[in-house]
Design a protein around this motif. Structure first.
Motif, mmCIF file in Angstrom:
data_model
loop_
_atom_site.group_PDB
_atom_site.id
_atom_site.type_symbol
_atom_site.label_atom_id
_atom_site.label_comp_id
_atom_site.label_asym_id
_atom_site.label_seq_id
_atom_site.Cartn_x
_atom_site.Cartn_y
_atom_site.Cartn_z
ATOM 1 N N UNK A 8 27.830 54.990 67.972
ATOM 2 C CA UNK A 8 26.378 55.115 67.805
ATOM 3 C C UNK A 8 26.018 55.085 66.322
ATOM 4 N N UNK A 9 26.765 55.823 65.499
ATOM 5 C CA UNK A 9 26.494 55.831 64.057
ATOM 6 C C UNK A 9 26.752 54.466 63.435
ATOM 7 N N UNK B 57 23.825 52.327 64.245
ATOM 8 C CA UNK B 57 22.687 52.709 63.409
ATOM 9 C C UNK B 57 22.867 52.196 61.983
ATOM 10 N N UNK B 58 24.096 52.261 61.457
ATOM 11 C CA UNK B 58 24.347 51.779 60.098
ATOM 12 C C UNK B 58 24.033 50.283 59.991
ATOM 13 N N UNK B 59 24.442 49.514 60.995
ATOM 14 C CA UNK B 59 24.148 48.074 60.982
ATOM 15 C C UNK B 59 22.638 47.824 61.082
ATOM 16 N N UNK B 60 21.975 48.629 61.901
ATOM 17 C CA UNK B 60 20.524 48.499 62.032
ATOM 18 C C UNK B 60 19.830 48.773 60.696
ATOM 19 N N UNK B 61 20.175 49.895 60.063
ATOM 20 C CA UNK B 61 19.579 50.225 58.764
ATOM 21 C C UNK B 61 19.860 49.127 57.741
ATOM 22 N N UNK C 127 14.037 53.936 69.205
ATOM 23 C CA UNK C 127 13.776 52.793 70.087
ATOM 24 C C UNK C 127 14.906 51.773 70.028
ATOM 25 N N UNK C 128 15.457 51.553 68.827
ATOM 26 C CA UNK C 128 16.583 50.623 68.704
ATOM 27 C C UNK C 128 17.757 51.081 69.558
ATOM 28 N N UNK C 129 18.094 52.360 69.479
ATOM 29 C CA UNK C 129 19.243 52.870 70.230
ATOM 30 C C UNK C 129 18.959 52.891 71.730
ATOM 31 N N UNK C 130 17.728 53.150 72.109
ATOM 32 C CA UNK C 130 17.375 53.070 73.539
ATOM 33 C C UNK C 130 17.679 51.678 74.085
ATOM 34 N N UNK D 140 24.737 62.654 67.689
ATOM 35 C CA UNK D 140 25.305 61.857 66.598
ATOM 36 C C UNK D 140 24.682 62.201 65.258
ATOM 37 N N UNK D 141 23.587 62.990 65.270
ATOM 38 C CA UNK D 141 22.950 63.418 64.025
ATOM 39 C C UNK D 141 21.828 62.519 63.559
ATOM 40 N N UNK D 142 21.396 61.568 64.399
ATOM 41 C CA UNK D 142 20.391 60.592 63.983
ATOM 42 C C UNK D 142 18.971 61.022 64.328
ATOM 43 N N UNK D 143 18.836 61.983 65.225
ATOM 44 C CA UNK D 143 17.527 62.434 65.662
ATOM 45 C C UNK D 143 17.364 63.919 65.409
ATOM 46 N N UNK D 144 16.116 64.351 65.358
ATOM 47 C CA UNK D 144 15.786 65.769 65.311
ATOM 48 C C UNK D 144 14.966 66.101 66.545
#
Length: 607
Positions: free
Chosen positions: A112-113, A116-120, A164-167, A179-183
């Motif tokens: 997941x991380x 997210x890294x590739x997305x960012x 939304x990207x991860x969904x 994973x630490x990406x959301x609050x």
């Protein structure tokens, strides 16, 4: 047995330590055991002893030793859990459902991380919203290749962009949160992006897995950082991310660190990136302001030499002092890097001229010399009180040195600095080493007597630290007491804890034979009026709660097993030194009977 502890024992039972180590080093039979040239230090004559019966190895040259897990951790640069998976596969051991479940979740969170890294990163490359971030990266003179290597990214200034990207990728909100990406919303309903409108630095473990992020606020139109927001925010602690266990840039630096036998430690992520881009790749950054024991243990797999580069301000100096204490106690050779005047940090230095950076690394000075240079600048040698304070501070640092040769060298330097006889300073250092207050003594050209200064508490030896942890684990968790008592005789314990540990054994055995419900050892001491001893026991319980309280039960048991193994090795090494001393005395006196008896005992230790 079950869990990690049971799996570990099964792996050891099914692993032939000689066959395993033969894949890495040449091993020759020597009696009932085997010998090999140690791969962990330079030598020509084999000094590594391998015992197939005990499934252990030990190097008499460098003092390294352990079981199959310790060997693989050192040779492959793995942590314990990775070494267990490595060996489990070779031995055909199936890990428990709990271990498999945890590992499956760890791998999922890393994926997941990584997504997210590739997305960012793609947002940084292509999004119009990321134009200020692209301009910032360009101002920092970072190439596209470097941005790609470190997967630099940008988090959109949105409450739900990465959500939304991860969904869309089929990731649940709960998993993205873990994973630490959301609050979580303060009302307890719903989630939102933790990182918004920031330059993103993916944090990888030493194997290259993305475990978290550091996110930097973007400067305003005036080029200054907003004052109402934190400059940096990090991933909160998760199953895969604990800042105490991570060094930024280590994955890309570890081979060069090994090659040069040197790690350069800086404060900032940008310092690491700039240095790697300039071709100086043995550079890492701590995630906090100073080293943790776990980070040092990780670095110890690749080198025992450090160069520290911290900012030239009070916070940086304090961080350097804490790091020096921790690194020196862990057995590292430590030097301090001093940047040229007018240069604020390594990134600034590299942008001016990379040659200045490489020269600063090469010219790094021993940390004791750095301490002395600070004292020389800050001490007004006209005043005895100032001289006394400076000398006390430096002598305490000298007293911490493990090597008598090093202590002698620095006493000689301080003798010249303070114009004081070496014998006077040597006596003061010896008293600090033994924990005895130093008497009044003349210091400096005035000859005015010093007031005695209270020495610091003597630093625990490695045996003392290991004894402290083992005893504390037995006190803190009752189910570990039996394993400790059955494996650790009192004479293995450090002298500081030996009497109390002996009392603990007697207390434990008495309660077990009586069949009565066991009260805690500490409460028993209080009932007997032994308040001081009860306080010592309480302190031990607090210490291990801090060190091991967050670990799962099986992990604590694993730690206990590891520590007991280390304590036994420390005891064995101490006994070997005692026997070698006895052998030398017997040889001088020509006492053949004693020589033979000592040789017999030495042979028993080796087998």
């Amino acid at each position: 047995m079950s869990g990690t502890y049971g799996a570990k024992e099964e792996i050891k039972m099914k692993t032939d330590i000689v066959a395993l180590m033969s894949e890495y080093v040449r091993i020759k039979k020597a009696g009932a055991s085997f010998m090999a040239i140690c791969p962990f230090h330079q030598e020509k004559t084999p000094s590594m002893h391998v015992s197939p019966d005990k499934q252990m190895w030990y190097c008499h040259g460098c003092g390294e030793g352990g079981d199959v897990f310790g060997f693989i951790m050192r040779m492959e640069g793995l942590d314990f859990m990775d070494s267990m998976r490595f060996l489990a596969k070779k031995a055909g051991v199936v890990l428990s459902e709990q271990e498999t479940k945890e590992q499956t979740e760890r791998q999922m969170l890393m994926k997941i991380n990584a997504a997210a890294a590739k997305y960012y990163h793609e947002v940084l490359r292509k999004s119009p919203q990321a134009e200020p971030a692209r301009a910032y990266v360009k101002r920092r003179l970072l190439s596209d290749q470097t941005a790609e290597e470190f997967t630099l990214g940008f988090s959109p200034d949105s409450w739900d962009a990465v959500l939304n990207f991860l969904r869309q990728k089929g990731v649940t909100e709960d998993h993205a949160y873990r994973a630490g990406l959301l609050s979580k919303s303060e009302r307890g309903r719903g989630y939102f992006d933790r990182f918004r409108g920031r330059l993103m630095f993916p944090i990888t473990d030493h194997n290259g897995n993305v475990v978290g992020f550091t996110a930097r606020i973007m400067p305003g139109p005036d080029g200054k950082d907003p004052k109402d927001e934190a400059k940096y925010i990090n991933t909160s602690q998760t199953l895969i991310y604990n800042k105490s266990y991570v060094l930024y840039g280590l994955h890309g630096a570890k081979q060069e660190i090994k090659k040069k036998n040197l790690a350069v430690v800086v404060e900032g992520n940008m310092d690491v990136i700039a240095s790697h881009q300039a071709g100086v790749r043995n550079v890492v950054a701590s995630s906090g302001t100073s080293f943790t024991g776990e980070q040092l243990q990780l670095l110890k797999r690749f080198t025992d030499r450090l160069v520290l580069s911290f900012d030239n301000d009070p916070a940086g100096e304090n961080a350097a002092r804490r790091s020096i204490d921790a690194a020196a106690a862990a057995g590292f050779s430590v030097r301090i890097l001093r940047l040229p005047d007018g240069i604020k940090d390594p990134d600034d230095c590299i942008r001016k001229d990379v040659a200045l950076w490489t020269k600063a690394i090469a010219d790094a000075i021993p940390y004791m010399e750095w301490y002395m240079s600070l004292a020389q600048v800050r001490t007004d040698f006209r005043y005895p009180d100032a001289v006394r304070a400076a000398s006390d501070t430096l002598l305490k640092e000298v007293a911490k040195l493990q090597s008598a040769v090093e202590r002698s060298y620095w006493i000689r330097q301080l003798s010249q600095m303070f114009e004081t006889p070496e014998s006077v300073l040597f006596e003061a250092v010896q008293r600090y080493v033994k924990g005895v207050p130093a008497p009044a003594a003349p210091v400096g050209p005035t000859g005015i007597a010093k007031r005695p200064a209270m020495p610091p508490k003597p630093r625990l030896s490695r045996q003392g630290i290991v004894s402290q942890h083992i005893f504390g684990l037995a006190l803190g968790w009752a189910d570990l007491a039996e394993a400790t008592i059955s494996a650790v005789p009192p004479d293995h314990m450090d002298e500081e804890y030996r009497p109390l540990y002996t009392d603990f054994i007697l207390h434990y055995n008495a309660q077990r034979s009586g069949g009565a419900p066991a009260s805690t050892f500490r409460l028993s001491l209080e009932e007997q009026g032994s308040r001081d001893l009860a306080d010592r026991a309480a302190v031990l319980e607090l210490l291990v709660e801090r060190e091991f309280g967050e670990l799962a039960h099986d992990q604590r048991r694993d730690e206990l097993v590891r520590l007991i193994g280390e304590l036994k090795q420390l005891h064995k090494s101490r006994r070997q030194r005692e026997l070698m001393h006895a052998m030398a005395q017997a040889e001088r006196s020509g006492d053949m009977a004693t020589i033979q008896e000592v040789q017999r005992q030495l042979n028993e230790l080796i087998v």
